[in-house]
Design an enzyme around this catalytic site. Sequence first.
Site, PDB file in Angstrom:
ATOM      1  N   GLY A  36       0.837  -1.201   0.000  1.00 52.71           N
ATOM      2  CA  GLY A  36       0.000   0.000   0.000  1.00 52.71           C
ATOM      3  C   GLY A  36       0.867   1.244   0.000  1.00 52.71           C
ATOM      4  O   GLY A  36       2.091   1.174   0.166  1.00 52.71           O
ATOM      5  N   SER A  38       2.579   4.829   1.084  1.00 56.01           N
ATOM      6  CA  SER A  38       3.187   5.306   2.320  1.00 56.01           C
ATOM      7  C   SER A  38       2.087   5.963   3.157  1.00 56.01           C
ATOM      8  O   SER A  38       1.281   6.736   2.632  1.00 56.01           O
ATOM      9  CB  SER A  38       4.277   6.335   1.966  1.00 56.01           C
ATOM     10  N   GLY A  41      -0.863   2.443   6.329  1.00 54.72           N
ATOM     11  CA  GLY A  41      -1.017   1.682   7.573  1.00 54.72           C
ATOM     12  C   GLY A  41      -0.344   0.321   7.581  1.00 54.72           C
ATOM     13  O   GLY A  41      -0.614  -0.503   8.455  1.00 54.72           O
ATOM     14  N   SER A 110       5.948  -1.949  -2.179  1.00 57.95           N
ATOM     15  CA  SER A 110       5.918  -2.918  -3.300  1.00 57.95           C
ATOM     16  C   SER A 110       4.923  -2.452  -4.369  1.00 57.95           C
ATOM     17  O   SER A 110       3.875  -3.070  -4.549  1.00 57.95           O
ATOM     18  CB  SER A 110       5.617  -4.333  -2.808  1.00 57.95           C
TER      19      SER A 110
HETATM   20  N1  LIG Z   1      10.665   8.159  -2.913  1.00 57.15           N
HETATM   21  C1  LIG Z   1      10.059   7.443  -1.961  1.00 57.15           C
HETATM   22  N2  LIG Z   1       8.897   6.800  -2.255  1.00 57.15           N
HETATM   23  C2  LIG Z   1       8.313   6.065  -1.287  1.00 57.15           C
HETATM   24  N3  LIG Z   1       8.792   5.907  -0.018  1.00 57.15           N
HETATM   25  C3  LIG Z   1       9.940   6.531   0.299  1.00 57.15           C
HETATM   26  C4  LIG Z   1      10.615   7.330  -0.658  1.00 57.15           C
HETATM   27  N4  LIG Z   1      11.723   7.842  -0.066  1.00 57.15           N
HETATM   28  C5  LIG Z   1      11.753   7.385   1.201  1.00 57.15           C
HETATM   29  N5  LIG Z   1      10.680   6.589   1.429  1.00 57.15           N
HETATM   30  C6  LIG Z   1      10.491   5.847   2.681  1.00 57.15           C
HETATM   31  O1  LIG Z   1      10.805   4.494   2.372  1.00 57.15           O
HETATM   32  C7  LIG Z   1       9.722   3.628   2.711  1.00 57.15           C
HETATM   33  C8  LIG Z   1       9.352   2.730   1.522  1.00 57.15           C
HETATM   34  O2  LIG Z   1      10.296   1.724   1.352  1.00 57.15           O
HETATM   35  P1  LIG Z   1       9.880   0.381   0.632  1.00 57.15           P
HETATM   36  O3  LIG Z   1      11.079  -0.488   0.674  1.00 57.15           O
HETATM   37  O4  LIG Z   1       8.635  -0.130   1.248  1.00 57.15           O
HETATM   38  O5  LIG Z   1       9.574   0.875  -0.865  1.00 57.15           O
HETATM   39  S1  LIG Z   1       9.388  -0.002  -2.177  1.00 57.15           S
HETATM   40  O6  LIG Z   1       8.601  -1.186  -1.833  1.00 57.15           O
HETATM   41  O7  LIG Z   1      10.706  -0.377  -2.673  1.00 57.15           O
HETATM   42  O8  LIG Z   1       8.691   0.881  -3.124  1.00 57.15           O
HETATM   43  C9  LIG Z   1       8.534   4.492   3.029  1.00 57.15           C
HETATM   44  O9  LIG Z   1       7.984   3.885   4.178  1.00 57.15           O
HETATM   45  P2  LIG Z   1       6.422   3.746   4.433  1.00 57.15           P
HETATM   46  O10 LIG Z   1       5.964   5.150   4.686  1.00 57.15           O
HETATM   47  O11 LIG Z   1       6.360   2.881   5.663  1.00 57.15           O
HETATM   48  O12 LIG Z   1       5.765   3.106   3.264  1.00 57.15           O
HETATM   49  C10 LIG Z   1       9.115   5.867   3.288  1.00 57.15           C
HETATM   50  O13 LIG Z   1       9.306   6.048   4.680  1.00 57.15           O
HETATM   51  N1  LIG Z   2      -7.203   1.604  10.518  1.00 56.06           N
HETATM   52  C1  LIG Z   2      -5.914   1.961  10.527  1.00 56.06           C
HETATM   53  N2  LIG Z   2      -4.973   1.045  10.227  1.00 56.06           N
HETATM   54  C2  LIG Z   2      -3.664   1.389  10.193  1.00 56.06           C
HETATM   55  N3  LIG Z   2      -3.199   2.645  10.479  1.00 56.06           N
HETATM   56  C3  LIG Z   2      -4.099   3.596  10.785  1.00 56.06           C
HETATM   57  C4  LIG Z   2      -5.489   3.291  10.822  1.00 56.06           C
HETATM   58  N4  LIG Z   2      -6.168   4.416  11.154  1.00 56.06           N
HETATM   59  C5  LIG Z   2      -5.238   5.377  11.327  1.00 56.06           C
HETATM   60  N5  LIG Z   2      -3.984   4.895  11.123  1.00 56.06           N
HETATM   61  C6  LIG Z   2      -2.748   5.693  11.255  1.00 56.06           C
HETATM   62  O1  LIG Z   2      -2.185   5.859   9.963  1.00 56.06           O
HETATM   63  C7  LIG Z   2      -0.757   5.926  10.063  1.00 56.06           C
HETATM   64  C8  LIG Z   2      -0.172   4.854   9.169  1.00 56.06           C
HETATM   65  O2  LIG Z   2       1.244   4.928   9.217  1.00 56.06           O
HETATM   66  P1  LIG Z   2       2.171   3.694   8.911  1.00 56.06           P
HETATM   67  O3  LIG Z   2       1.675   2.496   9.618  1.00 56.06           O
HETATM   68  O4  LIG Z   2       3.570   4.132   9.158  1.00 56.06           O
HETATM   69  O5  LIG Z   2       1.899   3.502   7.347  1.00 56.06           O
HETATM   70  P2  LIG Z   2       2.847   2.810   6.259  1.00 56.06           P
HETATM   71  O6  LIG Z   2       3.681   1.785   6.948  1.00 56.06           O
HETATM   72  O7  LIG Z   2       1.909   2.229   5.258  1.00 56.06           O
HETATM   73  O8  LIG Z   2       3.676   3.930   5.697  1.00 56.06           O
HETATM   74  C9  LIG Z   2      -0.412   5.729  11.525  1.00 56.06           C
HETATM   75  O9  LIG Z   2      -0.219   6.975  12.131  1.00 56.06           O
HETATM   76  C10 LIG Z   2      -1.655   5.035  12.093  1.00 56.06           C
HETATM   77  O10 LIG Z   2      -1.870   5.288  13.460  1.00 56.06           O
END
Ligand SMILES: Nc1ncnc2c1ncn2[C@@H]1O[C@H](COP(=O)(O)OS(=O)(=O)O)[C@@H](OP(=O)(O)O)[C@H]1O
Ligand SMILES: Nc1ncnc2c1ncn2[C@@H]1O[C@H](COP(=O)(O)OP(=O)(O)O)[C@@H](O)[C@H]1O
Length: 214
Positions: A36, A38, A41, A110
């Site tokens: 999903g 960024s 969740g 992903s």
């Molecule tokens: N350009 C860019 N695009 C998306 N995300 C970014 C980027 N730069 C840094 N980040 C941070 O890296 C986390 C995503 O890493 P992933 O390994 O899950 O990415 S991927 O699956 O290879 O697309 C992502 O974490 P999540 O927010 O938990 O998804 C970000 O914290």
């Molecule tokens: N139903 C829910 N499920 C997951 N996260 C939620 C939900 N409702 C609100 N949130 C909030 O959304 C944010 C999601 O952040 P995070 O888990 O770091 O997302 P990701 O790993 O996809 O980047 C958190 O602050 C979390 O508390």
Amino acid sequence: MTQSKSSNIVWHEGTVGRKHRELLNQHRGFTIWFTGLSGSGKSTLSVALEERLYQMGCRTYRLDGDNVRTGLNRDLAFSPEDRIENIRRIGEVAKLFRDAGLINLTAFISPYRQDRDMARNLSQRADNDFLEVFVDAPLDVCEQRDPKGLYKKARAGSIPNFTGISAPYEAPEYPEIHIRTDETSIEQGVDQIVAYLIEHGYIEAGLADTARAT
Ligand SMILES: Nc1ncnc2c1ncn2[C@@H]1O[C@H](COP(=O)(O)OS(=O)(=O)O)[C@@H](OP(=O)(O)O)[C@H]1O
Ligand SMILES: Nc1ncnc2c1ncn2[C@@H]1O[C@H](COP(=O)(O)OP(=O)(O)O)[C@@H](O)[C@H]1O
């Protein structure tokens, strides 16, 4: 799929196999693959689910994008090629965890359907040991949440190739589980996954009763 660069490689089978390890763990080894945007969740749900599974007596291991990118994948950034390699390596690691008989939770954006399918197809057991969980929230909700302040930076142009803003996200077409995190609580999301696992025979219902009793 990338082919191995080495030749003359012969697979070495041990005497203790996946079935033995699964028997010892008292549950199957499988992967729960969260995907999903960024902020959708993935990390929150995978942490909460792991906690629930732990209370149920399951053996788990969680892999998270930010964490793996500081170690195994620290040589990779966010170009399409690097994301493909990122997911290829995680797919292989997830396969090892399945073989270890563990419940492996992965939380990576992903973004490409083809790469998620590649990770799924690395092992092909008849009993489907790879479950895709689409952690779904509209982009504007993820952007409002912005737990790490990255969307703000991406909008300002200081993060290139940011998923959802300047890089693509291909939503799953047939995920085993689809969770709308803007419409459900974290607890409800975990309940939804656990209910699926029980209904489809991944874990036993009795384990959930054990968790409630503790
Ligand atoms: N350009 C860019 N695009 C998306 N995300 C970014 C980027 N730069 C840094 N980040 C941070 O890296 C986390 C995503 O890493 P992933 O390994 O899950 O990415 S991927 O699956 O290879 O697309 C992502 O974490 P999540 O927010 O938990 O998804 C970000 O914290
Ligand atoms: N139903 C829910 N499920 C997951 N996260 C939620 C939900 N409702 C609100 N949130 C909030 O959304 C944010 C999601 O952040 P995070 O888990 O770091 O997302 P990701 O790993 O996809 O980047 C958190 O602050 C979390 O508390």
